[in-house]
Design a protein around this motif. Structure first.
Motif, PDB file in Angstrom:
ATOM      1  N   THR A   1     -12.749  -1.717 -18.823  1.00  0.00           N
ATOM      2  CA  THR A   1     -11.381  -1.497 -18.343  1.00  0.00           C
ATOM      3  C   THR A   1     -11.220  -2.269 -17.044  1.00  0.00           C
ATOM      4  OG1 THR A   1     -11.513   0.749 -19.208  1.00  0.00           O
ATOM      5  CG2 THR A   1      -9.622   0.230 -17.829  1.00  0.00           C
ATOM      6  N   VAL A   2     -10.165  -3.078 -16.965  1.00  0.00           N
ATOM      7  CA  VAL A   2      -9.945  -3.929 -15.793  1.00  0.00           C
ATOM      8  C   VAL A   2      -8.810  -3.360 -14.955  1.00  0.00           C
ATOM      9  CG1 VAL A   2      -9.454  -6.286 -14.993  1.00  0.00           C
ATOM     10  CG2 VAL A   2     -10.695  -5.928 -17.140  1.00  0.00           C
ATOM     11  N   TYR A   3      -9.057  -3.212 -13.659  1.00  0.00           N
ATOM     12  CA  TYR A   3      -8.051  -2.678 -12.728  1.00  0.00           C
ATOM     13  C   TYR A   3      -7.767  -3.687 -11.618  1.00  0.00           C
ATOM     14  CZ  TYR A   3      -9.248   1.872 -14.770  1.00  0.00           C
ATOM     15  OH  TYR A   3      -9.471   2.905 -15.637  1.00  0.00           O
ATOM     16  N   PRO A   4      -6.519  -4.101 -11.452  1.00  0.00           N
ATOM     17  CA  PRO A   4      -6.168  -4.938 -10.300  1.00  0.00           C
ATOM     18  C   PRO A   4      -5.991  -4.069  -9.057  1.00  0.00           C
ATOM     19  CG  PRO A   4      -4.229  -4.592 -11.657  1.00  0.00           C
ATOM     20  CD  PRO A   4      -5.359  -3.857 -12.332  1.00  0.00           C
ATOM     21  N   LEU A   5      -6.170  -4.655  -7.871  1.00  0.00           N
ATOM     22  CA  LEU A   5      -5.945  -3.932  -6.618  1.00  0.00           C
ATOM     23  C   LEU A   5      -5.458  -4.919  -5.557  1.00  0.00           C
ATOM     24  CD1 LEU A   5      -6.141  -1.272  -5.029  1.00  0.00           C
ATOM     25  CD2 LEU A   5      -8.509  -1.866  -4.473  1.00  0.00           C
ATOM     26  N   TYR A   6      -4.177  -4.786  -5.198  1.00  0.00           N
ATOM     27  CA  TYR A   6      -3.605  -5.613  -4.128  1.00  0.00           C
ATOM     28  C   TYR A   6      -2.471  -4.828  -3.481  1.00  0.00           C
ATOM     29  CZ  TYR A   6      -0.717  -6.852  -8.228  1.00  0.00           C
ATOM     30  OH  TYR A   6       0.053  -6.815  -9.363  1.00  0.00           O
ATOM     31  N   ALA A   7      -2.033  -5.268  -2.308  1.00  0.00           N
ATOM     32  CA  ALA A   7      -1.136  -4.469  -1.462  1.00  0.00           C
ATOM     33  C   ALA A   7       0.181  -4.105  -2.138  1.00  0.00           C
ATOM     34  CB  ALA A   7      -0.870  -5.193  -0.148  1.00  0.00           C
ATOM     35  N   SER A   8       0.793  -5.039  -2.884  1.00  0.00           N
ATOM     36  CA  SER A   8       2.124  -4.770  -3.444  1.00  0.00           C
ATOM     37  C   SER A   8       2.073  -4.033  -4.786  1.00  0.00           C
ATOM     38  CB  SER A   8       2.900  -6.082  -3.624  1.00  0.00           C
ATOM     39  OG  SER A   8       2.227  -6.934  -4.534  1.00  0.00           O
ATOM     40  N   LEU A   9       0.878  -3.706  -5.266  1.00  0.00           N
ATOM     41  CA  LEU A   9       0.739  -2.945  -6.514  1.00  0.00           C
ATOM     42  C   LEU A   9       1.269  -1.525  -6.296  1.00  0.00           C
ATOM     43  CD1 LEU A   9      -0.655  -3.459  -9.343  1.00  0.00           C
ATOM     44  CD2 LEU A   9      -2.597  -2.196  -8.430  1.00  0.00           C
ATOM     45  N   PRO A  10       2.041  -0.974  -7.236  1.00  0.00           N
ATOM     46  CA  PRO A  10       2.532   0.396  -7.084  1.00  0.00           C
ATOM     47  C   PRO A  10       1.395   1.374  -6.784  1.00  0.00           C
ATOM     48  CG  PRO A  10       3.605  -0.648  -8.949  1.00  0.00           C
ATOM     49  CD  PRO A  10       2.553  -1.609  -8.472  1.00  0.00           C
ATOM     50  N   HIS A  11       1.684   2.357  -5.938  1.00  0.00           N
ATOM     51  CA  HIS A  11       0.651   3.265  -5.431  1.00  0.00           C
ATOM     52  C   HIS A  11      -0.115   3.959  -6.554  1.00  0.00           C
ATOM     53  CE1 HIS A  11      -1.376   5.897  -2.658  1.00  0.00           C
ATOM     54  NE2 HIS A  11      -0.906   6.972  -3.271  1.00  0.00           N
TER      55      HIS A  11
END
Length: 670
Positions: free
Chosen positions: A286-296
């Motif tokens: 399972t791949v999860y993105p993580l960056y500042a503008s991603l919804p909380h």
């Protein structure tokens, strides 16, 4: 605790290169976990030394426990008397999460004994004795009280990050400490904490303050380097992910450091596609993105336990570099690259570009693998390349626009900002350019070879905003549009409220079409905010329109606080209603330094520096060619792109700053 940093132990391998290893046992239960942190063994000796030191530099590896435990040690040992123990953090998410952790350890309700203050959010009270604050918020406190009388101890944490606010705080607390001693006031204890061994600069700056080294980290980490330089770090990342995926148990999760949203989303799609086509019986991924503008809510997914027999792969920007513990991370893949802002005072351009990390950043990234168990870090560069990295990140003070720094120092009452005691002095050109910007905005004036705040400048300093946005709010009443400007400035002061997944671009464009204004992105955002309010922030509406609901709620809170400041300053809260011309005219009177002009060949140049610039593809004006536009920021990739645009008339620009535009603006009426 040792008087010298412990020597690194090297392990040779046949695949990647060399590694470093130290091991500790991980316990259970809150108090048990505290006792098994490496720092706990040094508790008695540390308290003994800190009790008698005015200033100390503490060096401890990521995971040693220094940030959560040292404030508690000081409080429990009654070091600091009746004052507050303040701990600064460069990032709001770190200040909030650390305060929550320490409150949990002390079995105290957050906001009582343990509190925090970040921009636009204060969860503290008169009972708070340990207080986590962003460095920017402690600076704002210094504007009201340069001696920081509430504090008995100030801990400057993550000092190696060298953010502009932390660098200014070095000078402010050093000055407060000296002045309190001269005035026979309660002494101020200053503790500087860093995860890097390169601390000579900190020690020298604080008058040869002693350096205390904390030995060890909680869990072992092994470092591997590539044997050959990598020409394509994205391809190397992909190979590394699937090499780990084929060989490691499914419970071992992977954290990969990339540079931005576009890279992360492209890599996410590729990983998912490859994972689908792996041989039957292979471990799931399972791949999860993580960056500042991603919804909380999507950010929170990375912290939740994964499915059984399914590996989590987290693709992140440097948001995961410090203070955030993602459960289950066994492997870190470090590309060695990061996006960073750099300001050129000669051209006036501030650009965001990809560059190499520093050694300090690389060690921070590696530390993410050893938070809850022993871990492994794969560095996608050779050991020889690593040795050529800068020891520390170039201080933000030496690569940013200093206008806000100069405004803050003047508001604090620094007698001569040009001779302020910076730990790393910015260039004279950068300081002159900042003062010139403030002068153009009407915030400062020269008198007897000194620089002073004007009445307008003093009001600008009252807002926790960039000077140009403070000016926007202060002049908005002249154009009878304060309510709309409050909304626009709030929207530009938080992480993006727009969520634009590349895999759903057609749906995104279709959803946004109903909000688009031909007058630019500011008006489009204003339309979206009004629509969000009309449906009372319904989450389903946000999902359908690709709006980050948490960030939009933050906009509402920011707006409320800015509105309160406007009321205190006596600013009339008028609304322009349907007259958007007045709103754009107001923006022209404060953002005129960020103006661009259409050329005969269809390209754009910035009016200030005559530098070629282009409209960013994400802007609603991408397929338009207005003659004059304002932009919020520049991002440099293949070219210099302008983001967050607003269409303006040249007459408004000339009206805003006639002397400035007399030499800049072609074709303006004189």
């Amino acid at each position: 605790m040792e008087s010298r940093p412990p020597p690194a132990k090297r392990l040779k391998t046949s695949v990647w290169g060399s590694g470093q290893r130290r091991s500790y046992v991980f316990g259970h239960g809150m108090e048990q976990q505290r006792r098994e942190l490496p720092i706990y063994r040094a508790r008695a000796k540390l308290i003994g030394q800190l009790r008698y030191l005015d200033t100390a530099i503490i060096i401890g590896e990521t995971g040693s426990g220094k940030t959560t435990q040292i404030p508690q040690f000081l409080y429990e040992a009654c070091i600091g008397g009746y004052g507050v123990i303040g701990i600064t953090q460069p990032r709001r998410v770190a200040a909030i999460s650390l305060a929550a952790r320490v409150a949990e350890e002390k079995k105290s309700e957050l906001g009582t004994l343990i509190g925090y203050t970040v921009r636009f959010e204060d969860v503290s009270s008169h009972k708070s004795k340990i207080k986590f604050v962003t460095d920017g918020m402690l600076l704002r406190e210094a504007m009201l009280d340069p001696l920081l009388r509430r504090y008995s101890v100030v801990i400057l944490d993550e000092a190696h990050e060298r953010t502009v606010q932390t660098d200014v705080l070095f000078g402010i607390v050093k000055s407060a400490q000296r002045k309190r001693k001269e005035l026979n006031k309660m002494s101020l204890k200053v503790i500087v904490m860093s995860a890097t061994m390169d601390v000579d600069l900190f020690s020298q700056y604080f008058n040869q303050a002693p350096v205390l080294y904390l030995e060890g980290r909680q869990h072992s980490i092994q470092i591997f380097y590539t044997k050959e330089p990598q020409t394509d770090y994205l391809h190397a990342s992909l190979v590394s992910i699937f090499q780990i995926h084929q060989e490691a148990p499914s419970s071992h999760n992977v954290l990969v450091f990339l540079t931005g949203q576009e890279e992360i989303e492209a890599m996410s799609r590729t990983c998912r596609q490859i994972a689908k086509n792996l041989p039957q019986g292979s471990c799931q991924m399972t791949v999860y993105p993580l960056y500042a503008s991603l919804p909380h809510l999507q950010q929170l997914r990375v912290f939740q336990p994964g499915q059984k027999d399914c590996r989590k792969v987290i693709l992140s920007t440097n948001i995961a570099e410090t203070s955030v513990t993602i459960p289950g991370i066994k492997y870190v893949v470090d590309t060695g690259m990061v996006k960073a802002k750099r300001y050129n005072p000669e051209s006036g351009l501030e650009v965001l570009a990809v560059q190499q990390v520093s050694k300090a950043q690389a060690w921070q990234r590696a530390g993410r693998a050893g938070r809850q168990r022993s871990g492994i870090c794969y560095r996608l560069y050779t050991e020889e390349e690593f040795e050529k990295f800068l020891n520390m990140t170039v201080p933000e003070m030496q690569r940013c626009n200093l206008a806000n720094v100069m405004l803050q120092l003047l508001a604090i009452g620094v007698p001569n900002i040009l001779t302020f005691d910076f730990i790393s002095k910015p260039s004279p050109d950068a300081m002159r350019a900042a003062i010139e910007q403030l002068k153009q905005l009407g915030a400062v004036k020269h008198k007897d070879n000194q620089i002073f705040l004007t009445v307008l400048g003093k009001k600008m300093a009252a807002f926790p905003l960039e000077p140009r946005f403070s000016k926007t709010l202060l002049v908005s009443s002249e154009f009878h549009c304060t309510e709309e400007i409050l909304t626009i400035v709030s929207l530009l002061s938080v992480d993006s409220v727009l969520y634009s997944p590349r895999a759903q671009q057609e749906e995104v464009l279709s959803a946004r079409r109903k909000f688009i204004s031909s007058e630019g992105d500011h008006m489009t955002l204003l339309n979206m905010y009004h629509a969000f309010k009309s449906v009372q922030g319904q989450k389903e509406w946000c999902r359908e329109n690709f709006v980050n609901s948490r960030n939009m709620m933050m906009v509402m809170e920011v707006r409320r606080q800015l509105r309160d400041i406007c009321l205190k300053l006596g600013i009339s809260l008028d609304s322009s209603r349907s007259d958007t011309g007045n709103i754009r005219r107001c923006l022209a009177h404060s953002l005129f330094l960020n103006a661009a002009e259409l050329q005969l060949d269809g390209s754009y140049v910035s009016l200030d520096s005559r530098h070629p610039v282009a409209i960013h593809p994400s802007s609603v004006l991408f397929h338009s060619k207005p003659s004059y536009i304002l932009y919020n920021e520049l991002i440099h990739t293949s070219k210099c792109y302008m983001r967050d645009l607003c269409v303006v008339d040249p007459e408004w620009l000339y009206e805003a700053a006639p002397e400035y535009f007399r030499r800049k603006l072609k074709g303006a009426k004189t």
